[in-house]
Motif scaffolding. Structure first.
Motif, mmCIF file in Angstrom:
data_model
loop_
_atom_site.group_PDB
_atom_site.id
_atom_site.type_symbol
_atom_site.label_atom_id
_atom_site.label_comp_id
_atom_site.label_asym_id
_atom_site.label_seq_id
_atom_site.Cartn_x
_atom_site.Cartn_y
_atom_site.Cartn_z
ATOM 1 N N GLY A 265 0.811 -1.204 0.000
ATOM 2 C CA GLY A 265 0.000 0.000 0.000
ATOM 3 C C GLY A 265 0.845 1.254 0.000
ATOM 4 O O GLY A 265 2.033 1.215 -0.329
ATOM 5 N N LYS A 266 0.223 2.361 0.395
ATOM 6 C CA LYS A 266 0.906 3.651 0.422
ATOM 7 C C LYS A 266 0.503 4.431 1.667
ATOM 8 O O LYS A 266 -0.512 4.151 2.299
ATOM 9 N N TYR A 267 1.335 5.415 2.010
ATOM 10 C CA TYR A 267 1.031 6.303 3.127
ATOM 11 C C TYR A 267 0.404 7.576 2.579
ATOM 12 O O TYR A 267 0.969 8.247 1.708
ATOM 13 N N LYS B 135 -2.585 8.412 7.264
ATOM 14 C CA LYS B 135 -2.889 6.997 7.432
ATOM 15 C C LYS B 135 -2.243 6.152 6.341
ATOM 16 O O LYS B 135 -2.035 6.617 5.218
ATOM 17 N N ASN B 136 -1.928 4.925 6.688
ATOM 18 C CA ASN B 136 -1.500 3.951 5.705
ATOM 19 C C ASN B 136 -2.738 3.388 5.020
ATOM 20 O O ASN B 136 -3.734 3.078 5.679
ATOM 21 N N VAL B 137 -2.668 3.264 3.707
ATOM 22 C CA VAL B 137 -3.807 2.767 2.931
ATOM 23 C C VAL B 137 -3.360 1.535 2.164
ATOM 24 O O VAL B 137 -2.483 1.608 1.292
ATOM 25 N N MET B 138 -3.948 0.395 2.486
ATOM 26 C CA MET B 138 -3.547 -0.855 1.853
ATOM 27 C C MET B 138 -4.257 -1.031 0.512
ATOM 28 O O MET B 138 -5.429 -0.698 0.367
ATOM 29 N N ASN B 139 -3.521 -1.550 -0.455
ATOM 30 C CA ASN B 139 -4.058 -1.859 -1.779
ATOM 31 C C ASN B 139 -4.318 -3.366 -1.849
ATOM 32 O O ASN B 139 -3.384 -4.160 -1.905
ATOM 33 N N LYS B 140 -5.585 -3.743 -1.825
ATOM 34 C CA LYS B 140 -5.939 -5.168 -1.823
ATOM 35 C C LYS B 140 -5.451 -5.891 -3.070
ATOM 36 O O LYS B 140 -5.289 -7.115 -3.071
ATOM 37 N N SER C 41 8.088 4.182 -3.231
ATOM 38 C CA SER C 41 8.502 4.127 -4.627
ATOM 39 C C SER C 41 7.899 2.901 -5.312
ATOM 40 O O SER C 41 7.957 1.790 -4.772
ATOM 41 N N PRO C 42 7.298 3.065 -6.476
ATOM 42 C CA PRO C 42 6.627 1.944 -7.147
ATOM 43 C C PRO C 42 7.567 0.835 -7.614
ATOM 44 O O PRO C 42 7.102 -0.252 -7.961
ATOM 45 N N ALA D 58 0.893 4.979 11.629
ATOM 46 C CA ALA D 58 2.345 5.031 11.833
ATOM 47 C C ALA D 58 3.079 5.266 10.512
ATOM 48 O O ALA D 58 3.030 4.419 9.619
ATOM 49 N N PRO D 59 3.776 6.407 10.371
ATOM 50 C CA PRO D 59 4.554 6.627 9.152
ATOM 51 C C PRO D 59 5.618 5.552 8.942
ATOM 52 O O PRO D 59 6.034 5.297 7.819
ATOM 53 N N PHE D 60 6.051 4.916 10.050
ATOM 54 C CA PHE D 60 7.103 3.901 9.963
ATOM 55 C C PHE D 60 6.562 2.513 9.637
ATOM 56 O O PHE D 60 7.325 1.555 9.566
ATOM 57 N N ASN D 61 5.272 2.403 9.432
ATOM 58 C CA ASN D 61 4.686 1.160 8.955
ATOM 59 C C ASN D 61 4.961 1.096 7.447
ATOM 60 O O ASN D 61 4.079 1.292 6.612
ATOM 61 N N TYR D 62 6.223 0.833 7.114
ATOM 62 C CA TYR D 62 6.671 0.939 5.728
ATOM 63 C C TYR D 62 6.032 -0.099 4.808
ATOM 64 O O TYR D 62 5.980 0.078 3.602
ATOM 65 N N SER D 63 5.545 -1.193 5.356
ATOM 66 C CA SER D 63 4.857 -2.182 4.546
ATOM 67 C C SER D 63 3.497 -1.656 4.094
ATOM 68 O O SER D 63 2.981 -2.053 3.067
ATOM 69 N N ARG D 64 2.928 -0.737 4.886
ATOM 70 C CA ARG D 64 1.643 -0.092 4.640
ATOM 71 C C ARG D 64 0.463 -1.049 4.770
ATOM 72 O O ARG D 64 -0.590 -0.813 4.183
#
Length: 585
Positions: A327-329, A335-340, A476-477, A502-508
């Motif tokens: 996902g992306k922040y 918020k972190n937004v997950m891409n299903k 980065s894509p 959390a901005p540090f939730n880099y996995s998103r």
């Protein structure tokens, strides 16, 4: 002696080299740690001290340090390491990580009133001679909450301070929940919270800030220009034992005693830190170029017989990990937004990738039994909160292939395709480091090829540290998965690292179950330690199963210390600081 940057309860490791660790069963993990404990002391011998001398310290990094010397704006531990001689915490903790009032400030927690009272001790001064005052403790919250500052430290934990959300939204000119009863120039700050949480008495708690910022020195700098200002980059102020006398940008820093230091003048006359590459460490140790220098575990065998050093070590609260971008922040919503529909949003694929890593073979080849596997995202160092029933992802190609077959990743020639029949190419981001790094990463790529996965390096090569985190932080894509490291503060809350905001939730990744468990870990019910431990066990099992972030290893951290030095210690809870380090008589 090493410090860690506190990102709430989590610190970002700035090591540009991937730390390697053993991969084996539980008994092997324990024996590796026990062998290391028997092999190394945690402190150098105590001897009579003398004043004077120049201390030469190595900063091992394969890229220039950023030089952001304001804790609210700095996101990595290289800058923390560079700044540690002056950048002292407001608080000190005992061996159990509880704040013990031996630091520059006293600390009083009142669960009933939902407050923390902080009092600055007499004589605590900035390196320009000005007193550290209440406003200096309050101002970091303004920096963190200001959208213009660019700080990544505004988390859901910090947001629990009354009035800070309104301040951040521009609805209030001050933070109502930060009280200065003796005025801005007084010595007392009272933090008021919306609710209280377990672990708030611990140095690793993410609910309040542990550093001060010199308001009198920074107040005229616009928030948007603070990070690039001379006050932060070239001539920062500290209230620790040393102050900066010279900076060569990204390369070296020279320190001299802070004559206003509240504990008295330190012993050493000058400290010179210099950047060297990781590959140069062994040769620098053998030639006695530095008085203090970290030993890369891959180079231990080259230096272990070197005379003139004490080799001290500790097992840090940290771990290395493999994470998958799903996902992306969203900076607007925070918020972190997950891409299903993300390429890596398939549990079987993530698990298979983890099972295919031959970490134990890598450890055997490149380290000297100084590393060990971590099985969960709560390391063993957390004691009762660590779930020993979780076995982790052992090397198992058969299981990896079975997972992929069952999930519909069919082979089409050498490589597998996605379940929808489209080609599958996975881009891995990994940091540059020691000379062994390239071979290690290529080894993993070959392991993944064995199960039919086409993994390629992002940019076609290993990435230097600053560029690596620029890609990770900005989603980065061209990054599908990456190898990173965390240094942890001593409080097992996970909100600032894996929470929705959390901005540090880099996995998103964001799931209802994860959010629920993280909230429960820090809830009022978790004031009951047995309940909190139960929820932490549930979270570890959940994260192991979902594999959005897979812990890999931890490494014994070894430092070579000149045998002519005394006062250096890695023991937690010691009252020793850089002011106590000295050359022997």
């Amino acid at each position: 002696m090493k410090i860690m940057k506190l990102l709430g309860s989590i610190g970002l490791v700035a090591s540009a080299a991937l730390a390697l660790s053993a991969c084996g069963n539980k008994s092997n993990n324990a024996s590796n740690q026990n062998a290391a404990k028997e092999k190394f002391p945690e402190a150098v011998p105590t001897k009579p001290k003398k004043n004077g001398g120049t201390l030469k310290v190595a900063i091992e990094t394969d890229t220039p340090f950023k030089g952001i010397f304001e804790d609210t704006l700095s996101n990595d531990a290289i800058d923390s390491t560079v700044a540690q001689y002056g950048d002292e915490s407001l608080f000190h903790s005992d061996k159990n990580y509880n704040i013990d009032n031996k630091g520059a400030c006293t600390f009083k927690l009142n669960y009933k009133a939902k407050t923390i009272t902080i009092k600055i001790k007499k004589g605590v001064k900035w390196s320009d001679g000005k007193n550290v005052v209440a406003k200096d403790i309050e101002y970091p919250y303004e920096i963190m909450a200001s959208p213009k500052s660019g700080s990544a430290r505004y988390t859901s934990s910090i947001a629990d301070i009354k009035g800070i959300a309104a301040f951040r939204a521009g609805k209030a000119k001050t933070i109502s929940g930060i009280e200065m009863p003796n005025g801005a120039n007084g010595n007392t700050v009272i933090l008021h919270f919306n609710q209280m949480h377990p672990g708030m008495n611990m140095i690793g708690s993410g609910y309040f800030w542990k550093s001060a910022a010199p308001y009198h020195y920074l107040k005229n700098v616009p928030m948007s220009k603070l990070e690039s200002s001379d006050q932060v980059r070239k001539s920062p102020l500290f209230f620790g034992p040393y102050k900066i006398s010279k900076i060569v940008s990204g390369q070296s820093v020279t320190w001299v005693p802070n004559k206003y230091y509240w504990k008295g003048k330190p012993h050493i006359s000058k400290i010179v830190e210099s950047v060297i590459s990781t590959d140069s460490a062994a040769q620098a140790i053998k030639s006695h170029k530095f008085d203090i220098i970290d030993v890369p575990n891959t180079q231990w065998s080259q230096v272990k017989n070197t005379k003139g050093y004490h080799f001290v070590a500790t097992i840090p609260l940290s771990y290395n990990y493999l994470a998958f971008k799903v996902g992306k922040y969203d900076k607007k919503t925070g918020k972190n937004v997950m891409n299903k529909n993300s390429k890596m949003n398939n549990k079987a694929l993530r698990q298979a990738i983890a099972y295919a890593m031959n970490i134990d073979q890598v450890e055997k080849k490149y380290t000297d039994g100084l590393t060990f596997r971590v099985d969960t995202l709560i390391p063993k160092s957390f004691g009762k909160y660590y779930d020993s029933s979780i076995k982790g992802y052992n090397y198992n190609l058969k299981k990896a292939n079975q997972l992929l077959n069952k999930a519909g990743y069919k082979k089409k020639g050498t490589y597998r395709v996605q379940p929808n029949g489209k080609p599958l190419t996975i881009h891995l981001a990994a940091m540059s480091g020691s000379s062994e790094q390239e071979a290690i990463i290529q080894n993993y790529i070959q392991q993944w090829k064995k199960i039919g996965l086409n993994v390629k390096l992002t940019t076609g090569r290993l990435i230097e540290f600053n560029s690596f985190y620029d890609k990770i932080e900005n989603d980065s894509p061209d990054v599908d998965m990456f190898l990173g490291s965390w240094s942890l503060a001593a409080e097992p809350s996970q909100a600032d690292l894996y929470g929705e905001t959390a901005p540090f939730n880099y996995s998103r990744f964001v799931t209802k179950r994860n959010t629920q468990l993280i909230n429960e870990i820090d809830s009022s019910k978790a004031m009951n330690d047995n309940y909190r431990r139960k929820v932490l066990y549930e979270w570890q099992k959940y994260m192991f199963n979902e594999a959005y972030v897979v812990p890999t290893t931890n490494s014994y951290s070894i430092t070579a210390v000149n045998s002519k030095l005394t006062g250096y210690s890695e023991k937690n809870g010691t009252t020793l600081g850089w002011n106590d380090v000295a050359f022997v008589k």
